[in-house]
Write an enzyme that holds these catalytic residues in place. Sequence first.
Site, PDB file in Angstrom:
ATOM      1  N   CYS A  26       0.843  -1.196   0.000  1.00  0.00           N
ATOM      2  CA  CYS A  26       0.000   0.000   0.000  1.00  0.00           C
ATOM      3  C   CYS A  26       0.880   1.248   0.000  1.00  0.00           C
ATOM      4  O   CYS A  26       2.053   1.192   0.367  1.00  0.00           O
ATOM      5  CB  CYS A  26      -0.882  -0.025   1.250  1.00  0.00           C
ATOM      6  SG  CYS A  26      -1.849   1.473   1.538  1.00  0.00           S
TER       7      CYS A  26
ATOM      8  N   THR B 299       0.701   3.543   2.076  1.00  0.00           N
ATOM      9  CA  THR B 299       1.092   3.744   3.470  1.00  0.00           C
ATOM     10  C   THR B 299       2.386   2.999   3.784  1.00  0.00           C
ATOM     11  O   THR B 299       3.259   3.512   4.494  1.00  0.00           O
ATOM     12  CB  THR B 299      -0.023   3.261   4.414  1.00  0.00           C
ATOM     13  OG1 THR B 299      -1.215   3.995   4.145  1.00  0.00           O
ATOM     14  CG2 THR B 299       0.368   3.448   5.872  1.00  0.00           C
TER      15      THR B 299
ATOM     16  N   HIS C  90       5.201   5.032   2.528  1.00  0.00           N
ATOM     17  CA  HIS C  90       5.493   6.152   3.428  1.00  0.00           C
ATOM     18  C   HIS C  90       6.362   5.691   4.597  1.00  0.00           C
ATOM     19  O   HIS C  90       7.317   6.372   4.991  1.00  0.00           O
ATOM     20  CB  HIS C  90       4.191   6.750   3.980  1.00  0.00           C
ATOM     21  CG  HIS C  90       3.316   7.386   2.951  1.00  0.00           C
ATOM     22  ND1 HIS C  90       3.824   8.060   1.862  1.00  0.00           N
ATOM     23  CD2 HIS C  90       1.961   7.461   2.849  1.00  0.00           C
ATOM     24  CE1 HIS C  90       2.817   8.515   1.134  1.00  0.00           C
ATOM     25  NE2 HIS C  90       1.681   8.155   1.699  1.00  0.00           N
TER      26      HIS C  90
ATOM     27  N   GLU D  46      -2.633  -5.225   3.991  1.00  0.00           N
ATOM     28  CA  GLU D  46      -3.542  -5.776   2.985  1.00  0.00           C
ATOM     29  C   GLU D  46      -3.155  -7.235   2.745  1.00  0.00           C
ATOM     30  O   GLU D  46      -2.032  -7.509   2.315  1.00  0.00           O
ATOM     31  CB  GLU D  46      -3.408  -4.990   1.677  1.00  0.00           C
ATOM     32  CG  GLU D  46      -3.622  -3.503   1.825  1.00  0.00           C
ATOM     33  CD  GLU D  46      -3.278  -2.717   0.565  1.00  0.00           C
ATOM     34  OE1 GLU D  46      -3.372  -1.477   0.609  1.00  0.00           O
ATOM     35  OE2 GLU D  46      -2.904  -3.335  -0.457  1.00  0.00           O
TER      36      GLU D  46
ATOM     37  N   CYS E 291     -18.298   5.175  16.820  1.00  0.00           N
ATOM     38  CA  CYS E 291     -18.641   3.751  16.722  1.00  0.00           C
ATOM     39  C   CYS E 291     -20.116   3.509  17.018  1.00  0.00           C
ATOM     40  O   CYS E 291     -20.776   2.706  16.346  1.00  0.00           O
ATOM     41  CB  CYS E 291     -17.788   2.933  17.691  1.00  0.00           C
ATOM     42  SG  CYS E 291     -16.068   2.699  17.172  1.00  0.00           S
TER      43      CYS E 291
ATOM     44  N   CYS F 179     -13.561   5.884  14.045  1.00  0.00           N
ATOM     45  CA  CYS F 179     -13.454   5.685  15.491  1.00  0.00           C
ATOM     46  C   CYS F 179     -12.377   6.593  16.079  1.00  0.00           C
ATOM     47  O   CYS F 179     -11.295   6.758  15.504  1.00  0.00           O
ATOM     48  CB  CYS F 179     -13.110   4.222  15.772  1.00  0.00           C
ATOM     49  SG  CYS F 179     -12.622   3.861  17.473  1.00  0.00           S
TER      50      CYS F 179
ATOM     51  N   ARG G 299       1.024   4.627 -15.737  1.00  0.00           N
ATOM     52  CA  ARG G 299      -0.285   4.547 -15.096  1.00  0.00           C
ATOM     53  C   ARG G 299      -1.398   5.104 -15.981  1.00  0.00           C
ATOM     54  O   ARG G 299      -2.537   4.633 -15.900  1.00  0.00           O
ATOM     55  CB  ARG G 299      -0.232   5.243 -13.735  1.00  0.00           C
ATOM     56  CG  ARG G 299       0.571   4.425 -12.729  1.00  0.00           C
ATOM     57  CD  ARG G 299       0.684   5.076 -11.378  1.00  0.00           C
ATOM     58  NE  ARG G 299       1.210   4.103 -10.402  1.00  0.00           N
ATOM     59  CZ  ARG G 299       1.561   4.402  -9.168  1.00  0.00           C
ATOM     60  NH1 ARG G 299       1.455   5.645  -8.733  1.00  0.00           N
ATOM     61  NH2 ARG G 299       2.017   3.464  -8.359  1.00  0.00           N
TER      62      ARG G 299
ATOM     63  N   LEU H 196     -10.080  11.309  -1.046  1.00  0.00           N
ATOM     64  CA  LEU H 196      -9.411  10.257  -0.279  1.00  0.00           C
ATOM     65  C   LEU H 196      -7.924  10.571  -0.128  1.00  0.00           C
ATOM     66  O   LEU H 196      -7.294  10.198   0.858  1.00  0.00           O
ATOM     67  CB  LEU H 196      -9.584   8.901  -0.965  1.00  0.00           C
ATOM     68  CG  LEU H 196      -8.950   7.704  -0.258  1.00  0.00           C
ATOM     69  CD1 LEU H 196      -9.788   7.299   0.953  1.00  0.00           C
ATOM     70  CD2 LEU H 196      -8.795   6.517  -1.196  1.00  0.00           C
ATOM     71  N   GLY H 197      -7.340  11.264  -1.115  1.00  0.00           N
ATOM     72  CA  GLY H 197      -5.921  11.600  -1.086  1.00  0.00           C
ATOM     73  C   GLY H 197      -5.584  12.510   0.084  1.00  0.00           C
ATOM     74  O   GLY H 197      -6.423  13.302   0.534  1.00  0.00           O
ATOM     75  N   LEU H 198      -4.358  12.414   0.564  1.00  0.00           N
ATOM     76  CA  LEU H 198      -3.923  13.181   1.733  1.00  0.00           C
ATOM     77  C   LEU H 198      -2.865  14.211   1.338  1.00  0.00           C
ATOM     78  O   LEU H 198      -1.710  13.856   1.106  1.00  0.00           O
ATOM     79  CB  LEU H 198      -3.343  12.237   2.791  1.00  0.00           C
ATOM     80  CG  LEU H 198      -4.279  11.133   3.304  1.00  0.00           C
ATOM     81  CD1 LEU H 198      -3.535  10.225   4.275  1.00  0.00           C
ATOM     82  CD2 LEU H 198      -5.505  11.733   3.959  1.00  0.00           C
TER      83      LEU H 198
END
EC number: 1.1.1.103
Length: 347
Positions: free
Chosen positions: A42, A44, A47, A68, A103, A111, A204, A266-268
């Site tokens: 992923c 992440t 990173h 994943e 939650c 959460c 891509r 969704l991107g950061l």
Amino acid sequence: MDGLMTAVVKQYHKEGADIVKKEIPKIGPDEVLIKVKATSICGTDVHIYVWNEWAKSRIKPPKTMGHEFVGEVVEIGENVTSVKVGDLVSAETHIVCGKCRACRTGNAHICENTLILGVDTDGAFAEYIKVPESNVWINDKNIPLEILSIQEPLGNAVHTVFSGDVVGKSVAVIGCGPIGMMAIPLLKRTGAAAIFAIEPADYRRELAHKLGATRVINPLREDVVSIIKSETEGYGADVVLDFSGNPTAIRQGLEYIAKGGRMSILGLPDNEVPIDITNNVVFKGITIQGITGRRMYDTWYTVKGLLKSGLAEDLKPIITHTFPLTEYQKGMELMIKGQCGKVVLYP
């Protein structure tokens, strides 16, 4: 289960990771031990590997990376009732408290006390992983292992795409990393009228076209706003989905989004994103949504149905490279260079 296993571990506060031998996790009464069959890389994980500012502030080495995966249950705790040894499973990676306001109001994906596999707890870049019973997802054994290993990021794409209506809509997909790529066959399968894939990497863009994008755009060489406006009768894109976190791309998205449109992010972004709220948000009457993770467990059920209906076949081109777990560095290098789709590792 006693013994040692091979794992990819972030051992030190610096770039890189190491292949190490460590003890197989010991499970508690409400936990499940899973033998990992396939695990995917992923963003992440990248990173954490390159040790960027986010990783420095969040990760506490030593930590087994990865979240994943697909695997087989080999041991269950004494209180576990919904999972049995031999089940083929994956896992929701957000371990939640079940007690906070989020939650208790149907928003467990945000959460207040979330722990994430491979970030806050030891992860799936290993021969074995332990997870709480409540996080285990039992898979359809007819779906290929590679596809089952990418359900977690696929859930991110599903959550982003279906956070609003896309049927008959013109949709811009910003950023064709693995999750952005997954959005394209989802949009095609569910009836989007036009799919604009915006991606600077040649590799891509080609893959995005293969997956079903009706127009691929290189934002470094082409005028994204003009192209989308001209191909939507001047109205702009009904839906803008950002998977890039690129501030310039997000600002552009607000320029070419149609009045009354929806932007889901969704991107950061690494930095603050200055936007013209007056003209591009208020006067356009648009909706901006932040997307985090997967809705628990609505998104997982949607993913299950989509895979069964044929999406699994649509997604196969996204998995471009596979390696043994011990060659994880090859996958990391491809991810860093943007010369791959999804990379799957086999312990």
